[in-house]
Design an enzyme around this catalytic site. Structure first.
Site, PDB file in Angstrom:
ATOM      1  N   LYS A   1      -8.752  -2.447   5.169  1.00  0.00           N
ATOM      2  CA  LYS A   1      -8.871  -2.943   3.791  1.00  0.00           C
ATOM      3  C   LYS A   1      -7.732  -3.898   3.464  1.00  0.00           C
ATOM      4  O   LYS A   1      -7.932  -4.932   2.826  1.00  0.00           O
ATOM      5  CB  LYS A   1      -8.886  -1.757   2.813  1.00  0.00           C
ATOM      6  CG  LYS A   1     -10.140  -0.899   2.937  1.00  0.00           C
ATOM      7  CD  LYS A   1     -10.114   0.344   2.073  1.00  0.00           C
ATOM      8  CE  LYS A   1      -9.223   1.416   2.591  1.00  0.00           C
ATOM      9  NZ  LYS A   1      -9.481   2.772   2.176  1.00  0.00           N
TER      10      LYS A   1
ATOM     11  N   ASP B   1     -15.417   1.061   6.384  1.00  0.00           N
ATOM     12  CA  ASP B   1     -14.496   2.130   5.988  1.00  0.00           C
ATOM     13  C   ASP B   1     -15.140   3.055   4.963  1.00  0.00           C
ATOM     14  O   ASP B   1     -14.971   4.268   5.015  1.00  0.00           O
ATOM     15  CB  ASP B   1     -13.189   1.570   5.434  1.00  0.00           C
ATOM     16  CG  ASP B   1     -12.278   2.712   4.994  1.00  0.00           C
ATOM     17  OD1 ASP B   1     -11.950   3.543   5.852  1.00  0.00           O
ATOM     18  OD2 ASP B   1     -11.955   2.802   3.795  1.00  0.00           O
TER      19      ASP B   1
ATOM     20  N   ARG C   1     -15.921  11.174   7.286  1.00  0.00           N
ATOM     21  CA  ARG C   1     -14.709  11.924   7.662  1.00  0.00           C
ATOM     22  C   ARG C   1     -14.432  13.043   6.665  1.00  0.00           C
ATOM     23  O   ARG C   1     -14.079  14.159   7.031  1.00  0.00           O
ATOM     24  CB  ARG C   1     -13.500  10.986   7.749  1.00  0.00           C
ATOM     25  CG  ARG C   1     -13.531  10.096   8.995  1.00  0.00           C
ATOM     26  CD  ARG C   1     -12.511   8.979   8.904  1.00  0.00           C
ATOM     27  NE  ARG C   1     -11.163   9.461   8.774  1.00  0.00           N
ATOM     28  CZ  ARG C   1     -10.186   8.821   8.126  1.00  0.00           C
ATOM     29  NH1 ARG C   1     -10.413   7.638   7.552  1.00  0.00           N
ATOM     30  NH2 ARG C   1      -8.986   9.316   8.049  1.00  0.00           N
TER      31      ARG C   1
ATOM     32  N   SER D   1      -8.399   2.888   8.672  1.00  0.00           N
ATOM     33  CA  SER D   1      -9.030   2.894   7.351  1.00  0.00           C
ATOM     34  C   SER D   1      -8.207   2.051   6.363  1.00  0.00           C
ATOM     35  O   SER D   1      -8.716   1.133   5.709  1.00  0.00           O
ATOM     36  CB  SER D   1      -9.139   4.346   6.881  1.00  0.00           C
ATOM     37  OG  SER D   1      -9.409   4.418   5.522  1.00  0.00           O
TER      38      SER D   1
ATOM     39  N   HIS E   1       0.849  -1.180   0.000  1.00  0.00           N
ATOM     40  CA  HIS E   1       0.000   0.000   0.000  1.00  0.00           C
ATOM     41  C   HIS E   1       0.886   1.231   0.000  1.00  0.00           C
ATOM     42  O   HIS E   1       1.836   1.320   0.776  1.00  0.00           O
ATOM     43  CB  HIS E   1      -0.910   0.041   1.237  1.00  0.00           C
ATOM     44  CG  HIS E   1      -1.776   1.262   1.245  1.00  0.00           C
ATOM     45  ND1 HIS E   1      -2.951   1.333   0.526  1.00  0.00           N
ATOM     46  CD2 HIS E   1      -1.621   2.480   1.817  1.00  0.00           C
ATOM     47  CE1 HIS E   1      -3.481   2.529   0.678  1.00  0.00           C
ATOM     48  NE2 HIS E   1      -2.698   3.246   1.453  1.00  0.00           N
TER      49      HIS E   1
HETATM   50  N1  URA Z   1      -6.538   6.518   2.420  1.00  0.00           N
HETATM   51  C1  URA Z   1      -7.452   5.717   3.025  1.00  0.00           C
HETATM   52  O1  URA Z   1      -7.796   4.666   2.494  1.00  0.00           O
HETATM   53  N2  URA Z   1      -7.929   6.103   4.204  1.00  0.00           N
HETATM   54  C2  URA Z   1      -7.578   7.244   4.831  1.00  0.00           C
HETATM   55  O2  URA Z   1      -8.071   7.524   5.912  1.00  0.00           O
HETATM   56  C3  URA Z   1      -6.644   8.065   4.186  1.00  0.00           C
HETATM   57  C4  URA Z   1      -6.129   7.681   2.979  1.00  0.00           C
END
Ligand code: URA
Length: 427
Positions: free
Chosen positions: A186, A160, A167, A182, A81
């Site tokens: 995932k 999320d 958010r 978050s 990621h």
């Molecule tokens: N990317 C995400 O998936 N979540 C966040 O909170 C910030 C960046």
């Protein structure tokens, strides 16, 4: 259990129990806890933070609102990621390199928003490439070629999706524990054996300072390890774009050219380093052995072959791997020239990302259409000397023939030293 007790605890920095966090997340997803209540809790987190234990519980609770994948493969799986930045096309390069070395990379990615790009938009600039495919096809492609990248599924961490849009609407994005939960909810639902987290810092990144990026990296690594993953987080510099191209088709072109062995420099070095980190996590050898393996995958053309096969199986035009001229091209272009002999001192990468967005390469809100031919090609790197009237950069677009605003922003993003005077900014 009730919401008021929970929000009062977080307001007073009293840690929540795992079952309180489970209740909060599940009740929000089911609609029992309402948006305005969740907003109050998210703001309390922004102001007071969460403990590491609470962040782990929040991540696991969010992950468990959706499916967790499992891969029936006879090799190790690794995921990565990147927290994103301008010109960050590392997934397109690293995934085929790692797959060519025998470690499978099943990956879900997002679309770009604001000044940062998204891997899915880049892949969709290859004509025919399908990013939304059935799970069975995704698994088959990973099994056949070693990697596949698809768009984020709503079945992965649905909590999320709901919390992130809240958010965005309530000014509660910039909280390290919330960002961590978050992203990691995932990634843990994807369930690869190994996880490399590339946290970017600098003007083109989400985290503006190295210290903030390091905090996020450390927290994400701890959460990954708590879930039993082989996990490493690295912090990388995004104070200048990664590579010379910004924009979807332009970045695919640069990635293919790198896999063809035609590009060296900072982008190549970063990709080899990250790919070898993934290989090392997967137990493929020492760091030096993994660097050699990754470089061989590029030099032998094996990584390009893997990329070609994956593009084909996704329905994309795989001929772009042999002829990048087949990628879509912009209708309009505009060259910015150096007004005098200069040395580039620094770049405001975020501003360059915004100039690219104005050209059509990015979105302001998530439903905006993008122009996959749009973007910017830089003709220099930071520290390079450029002679008067030599090109500094070329702007491309198919939807915007008036380059005045984008050219001004791109030009003003450069800080340079004229070769006869002190540091100054182009105006
Ligand atoms: N990317 C995400 O998936 N979540 C966040 O909170 C910030 C960046």
């Amino acid at each position: 259990m009730n919401f008021i007790d929970i929000v009062n605890k977080t307001k007073k920095s009293v840690p929540l129990t795992d079952s309180e966090i489970d209740y909060l997340v599940n009740s929000y997803v089911s609609g029992e806890i309402l948006d305005y209540q969740m907003s109050a809790w998210l703001m309390a987190v922004c102001l007071n933070g969460l403990t590491e234990k609470e962040t782990v519980a929040l991540t696991f609770a969010m992950r468990d609102t959706g499916i967790t994948l499992s891969f029936d493969l006879d090799c190790i799986t690794a995921d990565k990621h990147s927290t994103g930045g301008v010109g960050d096309k590392t997934t397109l390069i690293i995934a085929p390199i790692v797959a060519a070395c025998g470690v499978a990379v099943p990956k879900m990615s997002g679309r770009g928003l604001g000044h940062t790009g998204g891997t899915i938009d880049k892949l969709e600039s290859i004509s025919g490439y399908r990013t939304e495919i059935p799970a069975s096809e995704f698994f088959d492609i990973v099994k056949t070629t070693g990697f596949s990248v698809i768009a984020q599924s709503g079945k992965i961490s649905p909590a999320d999706k709901k919390i992130y849009s809240l958010r965005n609407a309530t000014g509660t994005v910039d909280s390290i524990p919330l960002i961590c939960a978050s992203i990691m909810s995932k990634k843990l639902a994807m369930n690869a054996d190994c996880l490399l987290l590339d946290v970017k810092w600098g003007s083109g990144a989400f985290m503006k300072t190295k210290e903030e990026a390091q905090k996020l990296a450390d927290l994400m690594e701890k959460v990954g390890k708590s879930a039993g993953k082989k996990c490493r987080a690295v912090v990388t510099d995004m104070n200048e774009p990664l590579g010379n191209c910004i924009g979807n088709a332009l970045e695919v072109r640069e990635s293919v050219e790198l896999l063809q062995g035609k590009i060296k420099g900072r982008l190549y070095d970063t990709c080899i380093e990250l790919a070898s980190d993934m290989l090392e996590l997967a137990g493929m050898g020492t760091h030096d052995e993994c660097v050699e393996m990754a470089e061989n995958a590029v030099n032998s053309g094996k990584a390009l072959d893997v990329f070609r096969q994956t593009v084909k199986l996704h329905g994309g035009n795989e001929k772009i791997c042999d002829d990048v001229e087949l990628l879509p091209k912009a209708k309009f272009s505009h060259v910015i020239y150096a007004p005098k002999d200069v040395e580039i001192v620094s770049i405001n990468t975020e501003e360059l990302g915004m100039a690219s967005l104005i050209l059509g390469a990015g979105r302001i809100s998530k439903d905006d259409e993008i122009d996959n031919t749009a973007g910017i090609v830089l003709e220099f790197s930071v520290g390079e000397k450029i002679s008067v009237d030599a090109p500094l950069m070329t702007l491309y677009s198919s939807v915007c023939s008036d380059f005045s605003e984008s050219a001004m922003r791109a030009y003003n993003a450069l800080k340079f030293r004229t070769l006869t005077s002190d540091v100054t900014t182009l105006t």
